[in-house]
Design a protein around this motif. Structure first.
Motif, PDB file in Angstrom:
ATOM      1  N   LYS A  68      -2.996   9.553  -6.766  1.00  0.00           N
ATOM      2  CA  LYS A  68      -2.901   8.112  -6.508  1.00  0.00           C
ATOM      3  C   LYS A  68      -1.751   7.769  -5.557  1.00  0.00           C
ATOM      4  CE  LYS A  68      -5.093   7.034 -10.876  1.00  0.00           C
ATOM      5  NZ  LYS A  68      -6.335   6.529 -10.308  1.00  0.00           N
ATOM      6  N   ARG A  69      -1.118   8.783  -5.018  1.00  0.00           N
ATOM      7  CA  ARG A  69       0.077   8.599  -4.187  1.00  0.00           C
ATOM      8  C   ARG A  69      -0.164   7.691  -2.989  1.00  0.00           C
ATOM      9  NH1 ARG A  69       3.874  13.636  -2.225  1.00  0.00           N
ATOM     10  NH2 ARG A  69       5.731  12.389  -1.865  1.00  0.00           N
ATOM     11  N   LYS A  70      -1.248   7.912  -2.280  1.00  0.00           N
ATOM     12  CA  LYS A  70      -1.539   7.119  -1.080  1.00  0.00           C
ATOM     13  C   LYS A  70      -1.745   5.643  -1.448  1.00  0.00           C
ATOM     14  CE  LYS A  70      -4.484   7.021   2.980  1.00  0.00           C
ATOM     15  NZ  LYS A  70      -5.699   6.227   3.053  1.00  0.00           N
ATOM     16  N   ALA A  71      -2.492   5.395  -2.516  1.00  0.00           N
ATOM     17  CA  ALA A  71      -2.743   4.016  -2.942  1.00  0.00           C
ATOM     18  C   ALA A  71      -1.457   3.349  -3.411  1.00  0.00           C
ATOM     19  CB  ALA A  71      -3.791   3.992  -4.053  1.00  0.00           C
ATOM     20  N   LEU A  72      -0.606   4.076  -4.114  1.00  0.00           N
ATOM     21  CA  LEU A  72       0.679   3.512  -4.539  1.00  0.00           C
ATOM     22  C   LEU A  72       1.509   3.106  -3.327  1.00  0.00           C
ATOM     23  CD1 LEU A  72       1.681   5.875  -7.485  1.00  0.00           C
ATOM     24  CD2 LEU A  72       1.302   3.408  -7.632  1.00  0.00           C
ATOM     25  N   ALA A  73       1.554   3.988  -2.332  1.00  0.00           N
ATOM     26  CA  ALA A  73       2.321   3.673  -1.118  1.00  0.00           C
ATOM     27  C   ALA A  73       1.772   2.427  -0.438  1.00  0.00           C
ATOM     28  CB  ALA A  73       2.308   4.862  -0.157  1.00  0.00           C
ATOM     29  N   GLU A  74       0.454   2.309  -0.357  1.00  0.00           N
ATOM     30  CA  GLU A  74      -0.149   1.131   0.273  1.00  0.00           C
ATOM     31  C   GLU A  74       0.165  -0.131  -0.530  1.00  0.00           C
ATOM     32  OE1 GLU A  74      -4.299   2.085   0.624  1.00  0.00           O
ATOM     33  OE2 GLU A  74      -3.916   3.621   2.158  1.00  0.00           O
ATOM     34  N   ASP A  75      -0.031  -0.063  -1.835  1.00  0.00           N
ATOM     35  CA  ASP A  75       0.173  -1.247  -2.675  1.00  0.00           C
ATOM     36  C   ASP A  75       1.637  -1.672  -2.749  1.00  0.00           C
ATOM     37  OD1 ASP A  75      -2.495  -1.507  -3.147  1.00  0.00           O
ATOM     38  OD2 ASP A  75      -2.419  -0.956  -5.266  1.00  0.00           O
ATOM     39  N   PHE A  76       2.542  -0.711  -2.637  1.00  0.00           N
ATOM     40  CA  PHE A  76       3.972  -1.024  -2.685  1.00  0.00           C
ATOM     41  C   PHE A  76       4.599  -1.003  -1.291  1.00  0.00           C
ATOM     42  CE2 PHE A  76       3.229  -0.075  -7.146  1.00  0.00           C
ATOM     43  CZ  PHE A  76       3.946  -1.084  -7.760  1.00  0.00           C
ATOM     44  N   ARG A  95      -2.452  -8.833  -8.094  1.00  0.00           N
ATOM     45  CA  ARG A  95      -3.175  -8.078  -7.062  1.00  0.00           C
ATOM     46  C   ARG A  95      -3.168  -6.589  -7.397  1.00  0.00           C
ATOM     47  NH1 ARG A  95      -0.849  -5.413  -2.947  1.00  0.00           N
ATOM     48  NH2 ARG A  95       1.097  -6.576  -3.128  1.00  0.00           N
ATOM     49  N   LEU A  96      -2.018  -6.076  -7.805  1.00  0.00           N
ATOM     50  CA  LEU A  96      -1.921  -4.657  -8.155  1.00  0.00           C
ATOM     51  C   LEU A  96      -2.692  -4.348  -9.436  1.00  0.00           C
ATOM     52  CD1 LEU A  96       1.816  -3.934  -7.284  1.00  0.00           C
ATOM     53  CD2 LEU A  96      -0.204  -3.490  -5.909  1.00  0.00           C
ATOM     54  N   MET A  97      -2.680  -5.267 -10.376  1.00  0.00           N
ATOM     55  CA  MET A  97      -3.428  -5.077 -11.623  1.00  0.00           C
ATOM     56  C   MET A  97      -4.933  -4.983 -11.365  1.00  0.00           C
ATOM     57  SD  MET A  97      -1.600  -4.682 -14.347  1.00  0.00           S
ATOM     58  CE  MET A  97      -2.803  -5.056 -15.630  1.00  0.00           C
ATOM     59  N   ALA A  98      -5.374  -5.541 -10.267  1.00  0.00           N
ATOM     60  CA  ALA A  98      -6.804  -5.528  -9.939  1.00  0.00           C
ATOM     61  C   ALA A  98      -7.210  -4.312  -9.107  1.00  0.00           C
ATOM     62  CB  ALA A  98      -7.162  -6.819  -9.189  1.00  0.00           C
ATOM     63  N   PRO A 103      -8.161  -0.694  -8.706  1.00  0.00           N
ATOM     64  CA  PRO A 103      -8.553   0.466  -9.517  1.00  0.00           C
ATOM     65  C   PRO A 103      -8.038   1.807  -8.976  1.00  0.00           C
ATOM     66  CG  PRO A 103     -10.410  -0.274  -8.196  1.00  0.00           C
ATOM     67  CD  PRO A 103      -9.293  -1.262  -7.985  1.00  0.00           C
ATOM     68  N   ARG A 104      -7.455   1.795  -7.785  1.00  0.00           N
ATOM     69  CA  ARG A 104      -6.957   3.047  -7.200  1.00  0.00           C
ATOM     70  C   ARG A 104      -5.634   3.506  -7.811  1.00  0.00           C
ATOM     71  NH1 ARG A 104      -5.859   2.182  -1.364  1.00  0.00           N
ATOM     72  NH2 ARG A 104      -4.792   0.390  -2.281  1.00  0.00           N
ATOM     73  N   ILE A 105      -4.941   2.608  -8.515  1.00  0.00           N
ATOM     74  CA  ILE A 105      -3.655   2.964  -9.108  1.00  0.00           C
ATOM     75  C   ILE A 105      -3.741   2.850 -10.635  1.00  0.00           C
ATOM     76  CG2 ILE A 105      -2.386   2.174  -7.054  1.00  0.00           C
ATOM     77  CD1 ILE A 105      -1.453  -0.254  -8.788  1.00  0.00           C
TER      78      ILE A 105
END
Length: 191
Positions: free
Chosen positions: A56-64, A82-85, A87-89
């Protein structure tokens, strides 16, 4: 064949786990941005496998926001939703809010001329401490140092930074060399 740490070889040799072990794990980091990434990842990893977080590293980087301190520190309730919605993280509200809260404290430190990574290294005066287990021994989940740092961080308001999370962070940034004594990467240093 090169010998790796037991935590990498105990299951299937997942490519992301091998890559992280071989290129990043326990290598000294002095870059603030990288330390912020590892802090976020370690918070999300709490109670889960490291392999799950690496996926999930890539999605975490994008979301944060690629761990842009000012942007994450400015996150509000809408950003949390937005982050709670996504599903990639890992959709854990407490973990998301902890990252935001911790980044806000670190941003305050920056305004005072302090950095998070320098704070961590100050405990060992920039020295790497070898905690790598011998054959048949286990890597400690927490150490005296991680307990000390955890207590200090909690005192100033950090969240989700218990001794186990802090120990994992110390290993990620290379303050603690956690490679097994017989691991081919045990003696590898540098950034």
């Amino acid at each position: 064949m090169l010998k790796r740490c037991h935590w990498v070889t105990s299951g299937s040799l997942a490519p992301e786990l091998v890559d992280y072990h071989d290129k990043e794990y326990s290598r000294p980091v002095h870059d603030e941005q990288k330390a912020l990434e590892y802090l976020c990842m370690e918070i999300f990893q709490s109670g889960l496998s490291w392999q799950t977080i690496l996926k999930k590293r890539k999605a975490l980087a994008e979301d944060f926001e690629n761990y842009d301190l000012a942007k994450v520190a400015a996150f509000g309730a809408e950003d949390v939703e937005r982050l709670m919605a996504d599903p990639r993280i890992i959709r854990n509200r407490r973990k998301i809010e902890a990252v935001v809260q911790d980044f806000q404290i670190i941003e305050d430190w920056h305004h005072e001329g302090r950095s998070f990574i320098d704070y961590l290294w100050s405990f060992t005066e920039d020295e790497v401490i070898d905690i790598g287990p011998a054959a048949g021994e286990k890597l400690p989940a927490a150490t005296t140092l991680s307990k000390t740092i955890s207590k200090e961080l909690k005192t100033v308001g950090f969240a989700f930074t218990g001794p186990v999370v802090v120990e994992s962070l110390l290993q990620a940034v290379g303050i603690h060399n956690g490679h097994n004594q017989d691991c081919a990467w045990h003696g590898v240093m540098g950034e």
